[in-house]
Design a protein around this motif. Structure first.
Motif, mmCIF file in Angstrom:
data_model
loop_
_atom_site.group_PDB
_atom_site.id
_atom_site.type_symbol
_atom_site.label_atom_id
_atom_site.label_comp_id
_atom_site.label_asym_id
_atom_site.label_seq_id
_atom_site.Cartn_x
_atom_site.Cartn_y
_atom_site.Cartn_z
ATOM 1 N N ARG A 28 -50.128 -30.689 57.057
ATOM 2 C CA ARG A 28 -49.298 -29.910 56.429
ATOM 3 C C ARG A 28 -47.867 -30.720 56.109
ATOM 4 N NH1 ARG A 28 -53.177 -27.099 57.401
ATOM 5 N NH2 ARG A 28 -53.431 -24.794 57.825
ATOM 6 N N LEU A 29 -47.849 -31.412 55.009
ATOM 7 C CA LEU A 29 -46.810 -32.309 54.701
ATOM 8 C C LEU A 29 -45.544 -31.375 53.964
ATOM 9 C CD1 LEU A 29 -48.896 -35.256 53.433
ATOM 10 C CD2 LEU A 29 -47.685 -35.262 55.591
ATOM 11 N N LYS A 30 -44.364 -32.009 54.028
ATOM 12 C CA LYS A 30 -43.158 -31.565 53.294
ATOM 13 C C LYS A 30 -42.767 -32.787 52.625
ATOM 14 C CE LYS A 30 -43.221 -27.741 55.661
ATOM 15 N NZ LYS A 30 -43.357 -26.379 54.979
ATOM 16 N N VAL A 31 -42.655 -32.254 51.228
ATOM 17 C CA VAL A 31 -42.328 -33.380 50.368
ATOM 18 C C VAL A 31 -41.501 -32.978 49.433
ATOM 19 C CG1 VAL A 31 -44.743 -34.758 50.314
ATOM 20 C CG2 VAL A 31 -44.200 -32.832 48.679
ATOM 21 N N ILE A 32 -40.723 -33.874 48.898
ATOM 22 C CA ILE A 32 -39.762 -33.759 47.250
ATOM 23 C C ILE A 32 -40.611 -34.510 46.264
ATOM 24 C CG2 ILE A 32 -37.765 -34.335 46.196
ATOM 25 C CD1 ILE A 32 -36.437 -34.341 49.279
ATOM 26 N N THR A 33 -41.160 -33.781 45.452
ATOM 27 C CA THR A 33 -41.732 -34.278 44.108
ATOM 28 C C THR A 33 -41.183 -34.817 43.077
ATOM 29 O OG1 THR A 33 -42.135 -31.886 43.345
ATOM 30 C CG2 THR A 33 -43.902 -32.640 44.748
ATOM 31 N N LEU A 34 -40.099 -34.714 43.088
ATOM 32 C CA LEU A 34 -39.253 -35.516 42.323
ATOM 33 C C LEU A 34 -39.653 -36.967 42.030
ATOM 34 C CD1 LEU A 34 -36.700 -34.979 40.136
ATOM 35 C CD2 LEU A 34 -35.547 -36.296 41.787
ATOM 36 N N PRO A 35 -39.983 -37.117 40.594
ATOM 37 C CA PRO A 35 -40.306 -38.680 40.458
ATOM 38 C C PRO A 35 -39.211 -39.479 40.758
ATOM 39 C CG PRO A 35 -41.049 -37.132 38.596
ATOM 40 C CD PRO A 35 -40.274 -36.512 39.411
ATOM 41 N N ARG A 36 -39.768 -40.549 41.827
ATOM 42 C CA ARG A 36 -38.468 -41.380 42.399
ATOM 43 C C ARG A 36 -37.890 -42.283 41.062
ATOM 44 N NH1 ARG A 36 -39.665 -37.943 45.438
ATOM 45 N NH2 ARG A 36 -39.667 -38.346 47.718
ATOM 46 N N GLN A 37 -38.635 -42.544 39.984
ATOM 47 C CA GLN A 37 -37.763 -43.563 38.837
ATOM 48 C C GLN A 37 -36.567 -42.403 38.580
ATOM 49 O OE1 GLN A 37 -40.971 -42.355 38.805
ATOM 50 N NE2 GLN A 37 -41.420 -41.635 36.735
ATOM 51 N N LEU A 38 -36.447 -41.053 38.764
ATOM 52 C CA LEU A 38 -35.246 -40.402 38.472
ATOM 53 C C LEU A 38 -34.399 -40.132 39.452
ATOM 54 C CD1 LEU A 38 -37.233 -37.156 36.926
ATOM 55 C CD2 LEU A 38 -36.107 -38.930 35.575
ATOM 56 N N VAL A 39 -34.424 -40.893 40.391
ATOM 57 C CA VAL A 39 -33.344 -40.988 41.774
ATOM 58 C C VAL A 39 -32.903 -42.338 41.581
ATOM 59 C CG1 VAL A 39 -33.168 -41.007 43.914
ATOM 60 C CG2 VAL A 39 -34.974 -39.476 43.364
ATOM 61 N N VAL A 40 -31.438 -42.095 41.501
ATOM 62 C CA VAL A 40 -30.407 -43.463 41.092
ATOM 63 C C VAL A 40 -29.445 -43.256 42.413
ATOM 64 C CG1 VAL A 40 -28.815 -44.411 39.623
ATOM 65 C CG2 VAL A 40 -30.538 -42.995 38.805
ATOM 66 N N SER A 41 -29.285 -44.426 43.164
ATOM 67 C CA SER A 41 -28.642 -44.581 44.495
ATOM 68 C C SER A 41 -27.775 -45.497 44.428
ATOM 69 C CB SER A 41 -29.683 -44.908 45.586
ATOM 70 O OG SER A 41 -28.990 -44.954 46.706
ATOM 71 N N GLU A 42 -26.424 -45.381 44.504
ATOM 72 C CA GLU A 42 -25.479 -46.472 44.469
ATOM 73 C C GLU A 42 -25.396 -47.139 45.853
ATOM 74 O OE1 GLU A 42 -21.750 -44.471 42.958
ATOM 75 O OE2 GLU A 42 -22.512 -44.438 41.096
ATOM 76 N N PHE A 43 -25.827 -46.674 46.888
ATOM 77 C CA PHE A 43 -25.626 -47.243 48.133
ATOM 78 C C PHE A 43 -26.731 -48.211 48.544
ATOM 79 C CE2 PHE A 43 -27.543 -43.451 49.025
ATOM 80 C CZ PHE A 43 -28.791 -43.757 50.311
ATOM 81 N N SER B 259 -33.738 -34.032 35.418
ATOM 82 C CA SER B 259 -32.625 -34.394 35.426
ATOM 83 C C SER B 259 -32.802 -35.786 36.484
ATOM 84 C CB SER B 259 -31.445 -33.888 35.686
ATOM 85 O OG SER B 259 -30.170 -34.700 35.857
ATOM 86 N N ARG B 260 -31.930 -36.944 36.100
ATOM 87 C CA ARG B 260 -31.862 -37.930 37.286
ATOM 88 C C ARG B 260 -30.910 -37.503 38.190
ATOM 89 N NH1 ARG B 260 -29.062 -42.129 33.457
ATOM 90 N NH2 ARG B 260 -28.807 -40.253 32.338
ATOM 91 N N LEU B 261 -31.308 -37.635 39.419
ATOM 92 C CA LEU B 261 -30.455 -37.234 40.470
ATOM 93 C C LEU B 261 -29.736 -38.626 41.173
ATOM 94 C CD1 LEU B 261 -29.728 -35.567 42.813
ATOM 95 C CD2 LEU B 261 -31.600 -36.258 43.931
ATOM 96 N N LYS B 262 -28.348 -38.478 40.985
ATOM 97 C CA LYS B 262 -27.798 -39.914 41.263
ATOM 98 C C LYS B 262 -27.066 -39.457 42.619
ATOM 99 C CE LYS B 262 -23.651 -42.348 39.649
ATOM 100 N NZ LYS B 262 -22.539 -42.506 38.465
ATOM 101 N N ILE B 263 -27.173 -40.485 43.476
ATOM 102 C CA ILE B 263 -26.385 -40.258 45.005
ATOM 103 C C ILE B 263 -25.594 -41.518 45.102
ATOM 104 C CG2 ILE B 263 -26.821 -40.472 47.415
ATOM 105 C CD1 ILE B 263 -29.644 -39.835 47.135
ATOM 106 N N THR B 264 -24.113 -41.017 44.841
ATOM 107 C CA THR B 264 -22.977 -41.941 44.743
ATOM 108 C C THR B 264 -22.832 -42.669 46.241
ATOM 109 O OG1 THR B 264 -21.451 -40.276 45.425
ATOM 110 C CG2 THR B 264 -21.971 -40.499 43.087
ATOM 111 N N LYS B 265 -22.150 -43.534 46.152
ATOM 112 C CA LYS B 265 -21.516 -44.434 47.413
ATOM 113 C C LYS B 265 -20.959 -43.359 48.688
ATOM 114 C CE LYS B 265 -20.966 -48.721 45.167
ATOM 115 N NZ LYS B 265 -19.743 -49.737 44.694
ATOM 116 N N ASP B 266 -20.268 -42.429 48.050
ATOM 117 C CA ASP B 266 -19.712 -41.438 49.017
ATOM 118 C C ASP B 266 -20.526 -40.205 49.268
ATOM 119 O OD1 ASP B 266 -19.436 -40.173 46.437
ATOM 120 O OD2 ASP B 266 -17.349 -39.287 46.995
ATOM 121 N N TYR B 267 -21.925 -40.459 48.934
ATOM 122 C CA TYR B 267 -22.989 -39.485 49.137
ATOM 123 C C TYR B 267 -22.732 -37.940 48.420
ATOM 124 C CZ TYR B 267 -24.510 -43.060 52.592
ATOM 125 O OH TYR B 267 -24.727 -44.029 53.083
#
Length: 193
Positions: A178-193, A52-60
C-alpha cells in the motif's frame, strides 16, 4: 486492415472504429482493445495539457508556474513531507516511513530555518511513527491546499495518494503493497536547489 502506414489514415480508421464501438454501447470491448496500461498512459497524456509545472525555489517556495505563478501555501513540515514523496516516485508505504527518517529530517531542517532543531526532530519522529496519525494529518492538509486551488481531477496528480501494488509469491500467497505516491510527472517538477 491497415493497408497504409500513413499516420492520418491510421488515426482516421481508429477514430471510426472507436465511434462504432461506442455507438453500439460496447465500451467494454473498447477497454479490452486498448488495455488498462494504455488507458492510464492516455489519461496522463490528457492531463499534461492541464497540469502546471511545479517550481520549488531556493527558499523552498512551491509555485504553480503555469497557473499564474500561484504560490502553494504550505507550512515547513508539509513542504518536507511533500519533498520526500516527490523524491520517491516509486512510492513509500507509511508503515516504512522510519526508513526515510533522516531524509525527511533533512528536508524539514531545510524548509524550517526558524524552528528549534529539537522540535523538528520530535515532529519527524511523530511523522515516521506508524502508531501516530501525524503523517495522515499532514497529507490531508496538503490535499486540502491543492483542492482549494484546482479541481479534484487535476489535484489528484499533485497530492499524496494511494497506490496499491499486488504481489503474488508462489501459488497461494498474495500480498499487497500500500504505497503513497505523488503521480505528478516528474518532468513537470522544476527545482532551484
Amino acid at each position: 486492415m491497415l493497408e497504409n502506414n500513413n499516420i492520418d489514415n491510421i488515426v482516421g480508421e481508429l477514430s471510426g472504429l472507436v465511434n462504432k464501438l461506442r455507438a453500439m454501447g460496447r465500451n467494454d470491448l473498447l477497454l479490452n482493445a486498448i488495455g488498462v496500461p494504455v488507458l492510464e498512459e492516455l489519461r496522463l497524456e490528457a492531463a499534461k495539457r492541464k497540469l502546471s509545472r511545479l517550481k520549488i525555489t531556493k527558499d523552498y517556495s512551491f509555485v504553480l508556474v503555469d497557473y499564474g505563478n500561484r504560490e502553494i501555501d504550505l507550512q515547513p513540515v508539509h513542504k518536507a513531507v511533500y519533498m520526500l514523496f516527490l523524491a520517491h516516485p516509486e512510492g513509500i508505504e507509511f508503515k516504512r516511513l522510519a526508513e526515510y527518517r533522516d531524509e525527511l529530517l533533512r528536508y524539514y531542517l531545510a524548509t524550517a530555518k526558524d524552528i528549534d532543531k529539537q522540535k523538528i526532530e520530535e515532529s519527524v519522529d511523530r511523522l515516521v511513527n506508524p502508531l501516530d496519525n501525524a503523517i495522515n494529518e499532514k497529507c490531508s492538509r496538503i490535499k486540502s491546499v491543492f483542492l482549494g486551488m484546482m479541481d479534484e481531477y487535476t489535484a489528484s496528480y499533485y497530492i499524496v495518494s494511494n497506490h496499491t501494488r499486488r504481489h503474488v509469491a508462489g501459488s497461494s500467497k498474495i500480498w499487497f503493497e500500500r504505497l503513497k505516491v505523488i503521480t505528478l510527472p516528474r518532468q513537470l517538477v522544476v527545482s532551484e536547489f
